[in-house]
Write an enzyme that holds these catalytic residues in place. Structure first.
Site, PDB file in Angstrom:
ATOM      1  N   GLU A 155      36.040  63.806  58.539  1.00 29.85           N
ATOM      2  CA  GLU A 155      36.735  65.090  58.385  1.00 29.85           C
ATOM      3  C   GLU A 155      37.820  65.059  57.317  1.00 29.85           C
ATOM      4  OE1 GLU A 155      36.457  66.861  62.904  1.00 29.85           O
ATOM      5  OE2 GLU A 155      38.063  65.437  62.445  1.00 29.85           O
ATOM      6  N   TRP A 183      30.493  67.067  68.990  1.00 28.27           N
ATOM      7  CA  TRP A 183      29.346  66.181  68.799  1.00 28.27           C
ATOM      8  C   TRP A 183      29.504  64.862  69.541  1.00 28.27           C
ATOM      9  CZ3 TRP A 183      28.460  62.138  64.602  1.00 28.27           C
ATOM     10  CH2 TRP A 183      29.647  61.464  64.296  1.00 28.27           C
ATOM     11  N   ASP A 184      30.674  64.665  70.178  1.00 28.85           N
ATOM     12  CA  ASP A 184      30.918  63.414  70.897  1.00 28.85           C
ATOM     13  C   ASP A 184      29.836  63.125  71.936  1.00 28.85           C
ATOM     14  OD1 ASP A 184      33.421  64.645  69.877  1.00 28.85           O
ATOM     15  OD2 ASP A 184      34.343  62.790  70.575  1.00 28.85           O
ATOM     16  N   LYS A 240      38.059  58.931  57.432  1.00 34.29           N
ATOM     17  CA  LYS A 240      38.682  58.918  58.746  1.00 34.29           C
ATOM     18  C   LYS A 240      37.923  58.006  59.688  1.00 34.29           C
ATOM     19  CE  LYS A 240      39.693  62.015  62.652  1.00 34.29           C
ATOM     20  NZ  LYS A 240      39.568  63.392  63.175  1.00 34.29           N
ATOM     21  N   GLN A 241      36.587  58.006  59.549  1.00 35.83           N
ATOM     22  CA  GLN A 241      35.725  57.268  60.468  1.00 35.83           C
ATOM     23  C   GLN A 241      34.385  57.048  59.785  1.00 35.83           C
ATOM     24  OE1 GLN A 241      35.971  61.036  62.806  1.00 35.83           O
ATOM     25  NE2 GLN A 241      33.997  60.362  63.595  1.00 35.83           N
TER      26      GLN A 241
END
Length: 821
Positions: free
Chosen positions: A514, A375-376, A635-636
């Site tokens: 994630e 998905w980046d 995580k983000q």
């Protein structure tokens, strides 16, 4: 740049360092893998890592050349279970060029005294340069200078030029130049348990008088590849006898060039290579094409001129012409931004348009993530759509061509529409590893990240953003609408009606964070009602319904017939887009997923004291027989991705459609809540957090932006840069400058600006493409100036706050800005 004493600007720049030269002083084995990635050169067709010419793959060096979209599938038995993986293939190494004096050992930096060493990447010219001086055990001093490029215009060609000078010795110099097919995919240590031999050598031949040919084929995908090279040797200012002796091994071929030298003599070796494959167009076969190309190719310096011209054209269209940062007299910020843009342009160029290849998360620079597409691209396409729209269009077709595979995946999972994979490779099937290895615990862990269904929303978002930037109705008509309809159909299919709450749930999925892949008290993987996923699903379905107003009636009818979309299904889409459930904390903060608020708080201070780096808390906790699923951590950015993707106005519209109140006052509280609970375990994390803080805390936003610039330069994840760049983070830093800090939005038929430059950013100037206009944008703290190059394009509407301006080709306008408090 990265660490004091390691990254410097080129010494040739005297008064003010050159913001085009990325340089590294000194040889440090611990940093070599990172350097090989950062000093890679490529052209969108293939990329070659910046390994030393004399290096072979070992515990220090990892030469690698990668062809865009060239994958191969291998099966490995792990504990008696067959595990299949598809990898981006490490191709034959075209770089080998080394030397020895008399009958001594072949040159090895680890066996000599290094008197001087410098690597430089000339970003403006797309040129790798290496200079060194060494002294061997017998006191003989030798200098070496290497130049290298992968041609940005002639995509099949690359060049290497090495000068070896005997400074204080006389003797016999033997130079060995080769093509090496004895390579494997061994660039990622955690993959070492898996099969790695992707190539079968078909032919290796020396071609008189001084050329060589190597042909290989991938073992499963049957991609045939030919490399041919031509070498020329001369001694500067002298007429010296040169003896060329062919060398042929099972998987390597080349020449030993032998000559006698005296002190001060410089021997120049030029190597021109051609690379062709069986998928190339307009060729008879790879071997013939490669052999013909090296015969016809000009010399190194002539090729370098055309290569530099091609790079000049690219920089004209994409460079930030001016980046004036307070207190940055060395232009370190501008240099880092250019390095990021350089690697993006090496991954995706005009040569990518003929290839059926997507945008890999790690570029074509290494074997991290096996070269897969994630998905980046959500962080990459906005930049491409506003600078190289024709390239963005071609790359979007990578997803369109895999629509049938996404349909099949949805059917296999019990859904309708198109379900795109979390990791994609050659044919669009799910490529996510079944297991992953935790080096902290030595355990293999089940990998459920394929449940990140939000990747389909990213595909739809990129299609829509491309249309907004270009007005390309034909793309929407022929390709984009079908993609968006099938993605919307998937979301309407996966959403389940919850009678008790009178809303639709999306269950058993994973969001961008994630670390959370399930509930601590539930065996089945996946989470319920991830807020980011549900909002994106509502957006996807809403935009799909909007297409019925945008497209001609006949095309809508045609698509509905072909896809068997009945009126009853459209009514269902409408209902889902208005009734998806969003979870909230008791205080009104949007919950990351249903049940998040009930999780335990995490002891951040204890873990920061216990571990020097807690970015990968998932691995740390697993090694302690614990799991992130028990805690409020991430995580983000997850919820905060909504503030990255949408403006406050767009979110208000979506919430209103869903029947939820939207209070802009909750945005700062939501940002603060989740920012305090993030380990920043992804290089994308700093990008998103810098973006969402750009209005409320510009100083912190700028700090996170500068941290993001260092993601690969400083290898903030502690060793992953050697496996490839982090392309989403690189593109994201440029996008922060060009869209976030400028407040640039594509809304309807109007281009919006709402600048809020950080105090550190005094001026920013760049070019972009919008609706067939070539625009120049110049922003200071006090003014925005826009000009459009003369052309035949239709006038466009520009909005700056509540002011609206019509800009025609050839017009220039300047507007005074009021600085936000």
């Amino acid at each position: 740049m990265a660490q004091s004493g390691t990254e410097t600007c080129h010494p040739a720049a005297q008064a003010r360092p050159d913001p085009w030269l990325f340089a590294h002083e000194g040889f440090d084995p611990a940093l070599e893998g990172r350097r090989e990635t950062l000093f890679a050169v490529g052209n969108g067709y293939f990329v070659t890592r910046g390994a030393a010419a004399e290096a072979r793959a070992d515990d220090l060096h990892y030469p690698g050349t990668y062809l865009a979209g060239a994958y191969n599938r291998l099966t490995t038995l792990i504990d008696g279970r067959p595990i299949e993986n598809e990898d981006l293939v490490n191709l034959p190494n075209w770089l080998p060029l080394t030397f020895r004096i008399d009958e001594g050992e072949w040159f090895d930096l680890r066996r000599v005294e290094i008197l001087g060493y410098q690597l430089t990447l000339d970003l403006r010219r797309g040129l790798y340069l290496r200079t060194l001086r060494v002294r061997d055990a017998l006191g003989r001093e030798t200098s070496l200078a290497e130049r290298r490029f992968v041609h940005m215009d002639a995509k099949h060609l690359a060049g290497q030029h090495v000068t070896i000078t005997s400074e204080n010795w006389s003797g016999r110099l033997t130079v060995r130049a080769m093509l090496d097919g004895d390579v494997a995919n061994t660039g990622v240590p955690r993959y070492k348990a898996f099969a790695s031999r992707n190539l079968r050598v078909c032919d290796a031949a020396a071609i008189a008088p001084s050329s060589m040919l190597l042909q290989v084929e991938t073992t499963q995908s049957k991609l045939r590849l030919a490399q041919a090279a031509r070498i020329e040797v001369s001694v500067r200012g002298l007429d010296v006898a040169v003896d060329k002796r062919p060398i042929k091994e099972a998987a390597r071929v080349g020449y030993d060039v032998i000559l006698d030298v005296t002190p001060g003599v410089s021997t120049e070796i030029e190597k021109i290579i051609a690379l062709y494959t069986s998928r190339d167009r307009a060729i008879a076969d790879p071997e013939t094409a490669a052999r013909t190309a090296i015969v016809r190719a000009e010399g190194f310096d002539a090729l370098l001129q055309t290569h530099e011209r091609a790079w000049g054209n690219l920089w004209e269209r994409t460079d930030l012409d001016l980046l004036d940062v307070a207190g940055d007299e060395a232009d370190e910020t501008h240099l880092a931004v250019r390095l990021h843009l350089f690697h993006l342009l090496q991954t995706a160029s005009s040569h990518s348009m003929e290839l059926d290849a997507g945008i890999p998360a790690r570029g074509w620079h290494g074997e991290g993530y096996r070269g897969h597409i994630f998905w980046d691209e959500l962080f990459i396409f906005p930049l491409l759509s506003l600078h190289l729209p024709i390239l963005a269009r071609a790359l979007l077709l990578y997803r369109y061509r895999r629509l049938d595979e996404a349909r099949w995946a949805a059917r296999q999972a019990g859904f309708r529409g198109a379900m795109y994979p979390w990791q994609s490779g050659s044919d669009g099937r799910e490529e996510t590893d079944v297991m992953y290895f935790n080096p902290r615990s030595g355990n293999w862990i089940k990998d459920d990240t394929h449940l990140q269904r939000h990747v389909g929303a990213a595909v739809a978002y990129n299609v829509w953003q491309y249309y907004q930037a270009t007005g390309d109705a034909e793309f929407l008509y022929s390709f984009g609408a079908e993609l968006m309809f099938e993605i919307a159909r998937f979301w309407a299919s996966i959403a389940q009606w919850n009678e008790a709450r009178g809303r639709y749930d999306i269950r058993g999925i994973i969001g961008p964070d994630e670390f959370h892949d399930g509930y601590p008290d539930r065996d089945a993987p996946g989470l319920d009602n991830n807020a980011y996923t549900n909002v994106m699903a509502a957006w996807c379905v809403t935009r799909a319904l909007d297409l019925f107003e945008l497209l001609p009636k006949e095309r809508c009818q045609e698509l509905c017939r072909d896809l068997r979309i009945e009126q009853e299904e459209l009514v269902h889409w409408e209902h889902v887009s208005c009734k998806l459930y969003l979870p909230f904390h008791h205080d009104g903060i949007l919950s990351q997923f249903e049940g998040y608020e009930a999780l335990q708080e995490f002891d951040w201070n204890a873990y920061r004291h216990k571990y020097p780096n807690i970015m990968r808390l998932d691995l740390i906790l697993e090694a302690e027989n614990d799991t992130p699923n028990r805690y409020k951590l991430s995580k983000q950015a997850d919820v905060l991705m909504l503030f990255y993707v949408f403006s406050a106005e767009e979110l208000a519209e979506l919430f209103e459609r869903l029947g939820y109140a939207f209070d802009p006052g909750t945005i700062p509280r939501t940002i603060d809540y989740y920012l305090r609970r993030s380990s920043h375990g992804s290089t994308l994390s700093a990008i998103v957090h810098a973006w969402v803080l750009a209005r409320s805390c510009r100083q912190r936003s700028w700090s996170l932006f500068t941290e993001a610039l260092q993601s690969d330069i400083s290898d903030v994840q502690g060793g992953t840069t050697r496996e490839g760049i982090h392309l989403g983070a690189m593109a994201g830093t440029i996008d922060l400058l060009q869209r976030c800090f400028t407040g640039l939005e594509l809304r309807g038929e109007e281009l919006h600006f709402h600048p809020a430059l950080p105090d550190e950013l005094r001026r920013l100037a760049f070019r972009l493409r919008y609706r067939q206009h070539s625009l120049s944008v110049d922003i200071t703290q006090d003014a925005l100036t826009l000009s459009s190059d003369p052309s035949g394009a239709e006038p466009i509407s520009i909005a700056v706050g509540d002011r609206h301006v019509v800009l025609r080709p050839g017009d220039r306008t300047s507007l005074t800005l009021v600085r936000p408090s």
